[in-house]
Design an enzyme around this catalytic site. Structure first.
Site, short mmCIF file in Angstrom:
data_model
loop_
_atom_site.label_atom_id
_atom_site.label_comp_id
_atom_site.label_asym_id
_atom_site.label_seq_id
_atom_site.Cartn_x
_atom_site.Cartn_y
_atom_site.Cartn_z
N HIS A 136 0.83 -1.20 0.00
CA HIS A 136 0.00 0.00 0.00
C HIS A 136 0.86 1.25 0.00
O HIS A 136 0.54 2.25 -0.63
CB HIS A 136 -0.91 0.00 1.22
CG HIS A 136 -1.69 -1.26 1.34
ND1 HIS A 136 -2.15 -1.75 2.52
CD2 HIS A 136 -2.06 -2.13 0.39
CE1 HIS A 136 -2.78 -2.88 2.30
NE2 HIS A 136 -2.73 -3.13 1.02
N CYS B 144 -4.85 -0.76 -19.07
CA CYS B 144 -4.50 0.11 -17.94
C CYS B 144 -3.46 -0.46 -16.97
O CYS B 144 -3.29 0.05 -15.90
CB CYS B 144 -5.75 0.51 -17.18
SG CYS B 144 -6.57 -0.86 -16.35
C1 PEP Z 1 -3.83 -4.56 -13.38
O1 PEP Z 1 -3.93 -5.66 -12.85
O2 PEP Z 1 -3.15 -4.36 -14.40
C2 PEP Z 1 -4.51 -3.39 -12.82
C3 PEP Z 1 -4.56 -2.26 -13.47
O3 PEP Z 1 -5.06 -3.52 -11.59
P1 PEP Z 1 -4.19 -3.56 -10.23
O4 PEP Z 1 -2.77 -3.25 -10.61
O5 PEP Z 1 -4.80 -2.57 -9.33
O6 PEP Z 1 -4.39 -4.98 -9.81
#
Ligand code: PEP
Ligand code: MG
Length: 748
Positions: A365, A678
């Site tokens: 975090h 993303c």
């Molecule tokens: C991912 O898994 O690429 C994502 C954008 O979500 P997180 O990194 O929050 O798991």
């Protein structure tokens, strides 16, 4: 018998203290110390070895060995018995040194005539500073009492080394905390920062390790432990009343140690030997730290950590040195900590230039918050909290995962060049901030940013983002110590929407589980949390929070548009069920007479390979898909994104992965489903460029990456690059990276 040893031990410590009180130079003091230890132990030899650099020990003083060998005899860490003591941080006691495993003969010292050998590490808080050795001709093992006594002496020598009592000529006698040190770490957030050290937990300094009156010290210890117990009990009451389970467990562990007979007995014995109460506590803390560095069992490690924290509290009570040391935070603070929680980090806010942690993980975090605040972060900086002092100059290279503590001028100037180059690049990015990411062959990619905290919002304007492609809502849950209220959430979401104005914001519903654990939610022990009960699985099984969140989102729009997506959807039914929750929430709001969003877009994150093969119906049902590349890649290659040993093993530009992504692009084109990417790769210029080349028209990344990615896209012919990628695949290459790099070079 024991009493006799204790008296002897106290006498010896008394003599040590007298030596320290003299005006003598560092070398003279060391010489005298070896003399009095040999005398008190009735042994022919006593020697002190100290580190001259991270790998080499140097004989710094001796009684009994050839005096000519002082500052001449050296050994590497792990070499010979002395090197072994230093390497392992544990005592070696043998009646027959020449036959002991690892023995190395040092002709210049004339030591072959000594048979018995006792070597103890000179260590402070788990940091080995040198080795104290006692040798004698008679072949005998030293008794447990003698060893104990020597360990106490070694502890005092460690304190004195720390306090700079042995400073003299040469590397090994140079004052501590003054040389430059380089730390090789792991990158948590890229970027370079120059500043001065700010210790999150100021170190307690024990200035009086030796005490005359053990009775008085035992009383001081008792009073301090009583104070500690009361404060732990009070904290326990608070935690119990708020139902804060995890905290409760830690506090229970504290109480267990505070009442632990073994721990107290050892401290009391150290005091009987002549240590002051604080030195005795620190000695036990040091032992616990040495153990901590060796245990791999996470449960045991946590408990040793608790013990370490408890020792710190006790030391603060005993020395009266609180958190407030009166030191002033430098204007360019680089935070140094063993570890730090997200809320504590947020308290520092934007004041920090950089963060260096001894522990932590890339997905922790704290790392998430550091990324949100765009503060360079490195983790796994081994022992930096014992080496760095408040105010020390320091450079953090988040790109290379390097830290230079007290750097010399040449490093500072090279580093300044690096920062200047980055600033220049930043200027270049600013000049294209309001221009589109259109390639030389006329393809335009929409540049979105990832966010998760209100602290991210100013970047919307400064980065030139066209909207928020991923708003990670869990961060607000993670940085609090209780479940946020609906009204509170709604107000926060409104602020996000207001900051974005006309730009779109894609809110992702709560993505917890796996590495993201809410401190106030009951945790479930899972053998494989990344494959476990997480994200939408939790949302659907325990829909209360999801419903509350959806309601907060609808209300936050005040009648404006709303875009929501669900994390970690692995099959169609999960999306359908989650989508039904949105419809229900809309109904409820309608009945309550609240304004409804002017438009509603509901999508899913594609983070498991399974979803890429879902039916056409699914692709038509979702209004958009966003690829969570971090998760998708870890499941595609079956390589844990958090595990340093494997996380860099597979290239994003591996043809298998690119072909897989391309097939998702094609399916989305086929069904007219909007698609974006993303994960972290969207913010890495070369990777982002290849994603654009295979057909991605929207990328969402951290704000600082928008400039570099856009600048590269604007200079590239994406169709030509696409051909390079296809050709490489046809040629049978495993990764297209070398060919892509070559292509970019030829393009200039
Ligand atoms: C991912 O898994 O690429 C994502 C954008 O979500 P997180 O990194 O929050 O798991
Ligand atoms: Mg994910």
């Amino acid at each position: 018998m024991a009493d006799g040893f204790e008296t002897e031990s106290r006498k010896l410590l008394g003599r040590l203290r007298d030596t320290m009180a003299t005006e003598a130079a560092g070398q003279e003091r060391l010489d005298h110390i070896t003399h009095i230890i040999a005398d008190s132990m009735g042994s022919e030899v006593c020697s002190i070895y100290l580190f001259r650099d991270g790998d080499t020990l140097e004989l710094c003083a001796t009684e009994g060995l050839n005096p000519e060998s002082v500052h001449q005899t050296r050994m590497r860490l792990g070499e010979g018995l002395v090197g072994r003591v230093a390497k392992r941080g544990t005592t070696i006691n043998t009646a027959d040194a020449p036959s002991a495993p690892g023995f190395r003969y040092m002709p210049e010292t004339g030591e072959e005539i000594y048979s018995s050998f006792l070597g103890v590490p000179i260590q402070r808080l788990g940091d080995v500073l040198g080795v104290l050795v006692v040798q004698s001709k008679t072949a005998r093992e030293f008794s447990a009492d003698e060893i104990y006594g020597i360990e106490v002496v070694a502890m005092v020598i460690a304190e004195m080394t720390e306090l700079g009592k042995f400073v003299g000529e040469g590397e090994a006698l140079s004052a501590r905390h003054q040389q430059q040190v380089e730390f090789h770490c792991t990158t948590g957030q890229e970027g370079a920062a120059q500043g001065h050290v700010w210790l999150h937990e100021p170190r307690v300094v024990v200035t009086n390790p030796i005490a005359d009156d053990p009775k008085r010290e035992l009383e001081r210890l008792k009073e301090a432990v009583d104070t500690l117990r009361v404060s732990v009990d009070e904290m326990l009451d608070v935690a119990a009343s708020t139902g804060d389970n995890e905290h409760l467990q830690v506090l229970e562990a504290y109480r267990m140690f505070a009442n632990s007979k073994g721990w107290m007995r050892r401290i009391e014995e150290d005091i009987d030997r002549g240590l002051s109460a604080e030195a005795a506590v620190e000695k036990e803390q040091s032992t616990a730290r040495a153990r901590m560095s060796k245990v791999t069992d996470p449960y045991l490690r946590d408990r040793l950590h608790d013990l370490d924290d408890l020792s710190n509290r006790l030391l603060r009570i005993l020395t009266g040195q609180g958190q407030e040391t009166g030191a002033e935070m430098p204007h360019d603070p680089i935070l140094i900590a063993r570890n730090i929680g997200p809320a504590e980090l947020l308290d520092y806010g934007n004041r920090l230039r950089g963060i260096v942690l001894e522990e932590g993980s890339v997905g922790s975090h704290a790392a998430i918050v550091a990324r949100a605040l765009a503060i360079p972060l490195v983790i796994h900086a081994k022992k930096i909290t014992t080496e760095a002092l408040n105010g020390d100059p320091i450079l953090v290279d988040g790109d290379q995962g390097l830290v230079h503590l007290r750097p010399d001028d040449s490093i500072v100037s090279a580093f300044r060049d690096k920062i200047a180059m980055q600033a220049q690049a930043q200027e270049r990015y600013t000049s294209i901030r309001d221009k589109p990411a259109t390639s030389t062959d006329g393809q335009t990619v929409s540049m979105m940013m990832n966010a998760g905290l209100l602290a991210d919002l100013p970047s919307l304007v400064s980065s030139g983002a066209e909207g928020v492609g991923l708003f990670r809502t869990e961060l607000q849950f993670l940085v609090q110590n209780k479940m946020p209220q609906r009204a509170e959430l709604s107000a926060q979401y409104t602020r996000v929407l207001n900051a974005a104005g006309d730009m779109p914001v894609v809110f992702r519903t709560l993505d917890i589980g796996s590495d993201k654990v809410l401190p106030y939610m009951k945790t479930v022990e899972e053998p494989n949390p990344a494959l476990g009960w997480r994200a939408i699985r939790v949302g659907l099984d325990k829909p209360g929070v999801l419903r509350m969140q959806l309601q907060a989102l609808i209300r936050a729009t005040n009648g404006g548009p709303l875009t929501v997506m669900f994390p970690f959807v692995a099959q169609m039914s999960e999306f359908t069920a989650a989508r039904a929750e949105v419809d229900k929430a809309m109904d409820r709001e309608r009945k309550l007479g609240h304004p409804l969003p002017s438009s509603l877009d509901v999508g899913a994150m594609l983070e498991t390979p399974s979803l890429a093969f879902a039916s056409k119906k699914f692709f038509k049902d979702v209004q958009f898909l966003s690829i969570g590349g971090n998760d998708l890649k870890q499941f595609f290659f079956a390589a844990d994104r958090e595990n340093e040993m494997v996380r860099r093993r597979y290239d994003t530009l591996n043809v298998s992965f690119l072909s897989f992504l391309e097939s998702i692009v094609e399916r989305c084109e086929d069904t007219d489903t909007r698609l974006s990417f993303c994960g972290e790769d969207a913010g890495r210029p070369i990777e982002a460029l290849c994603l654009a080349a295979i057909g991605f028209r929207a990328l969402s990344m951290r704000p600082a990456s928008i400039g570099p990615v856009k600048s590269l896209i604007r200079r590239t012919d994406l169709s030509a690059l696409r051909k390079v990628i296809w050709d490489e695949r046809d040629r049978g290459e495993q990764s297209v990276r070398p060919a892509v790099m070559e292509f970019l070079r030829t393009q200039g």
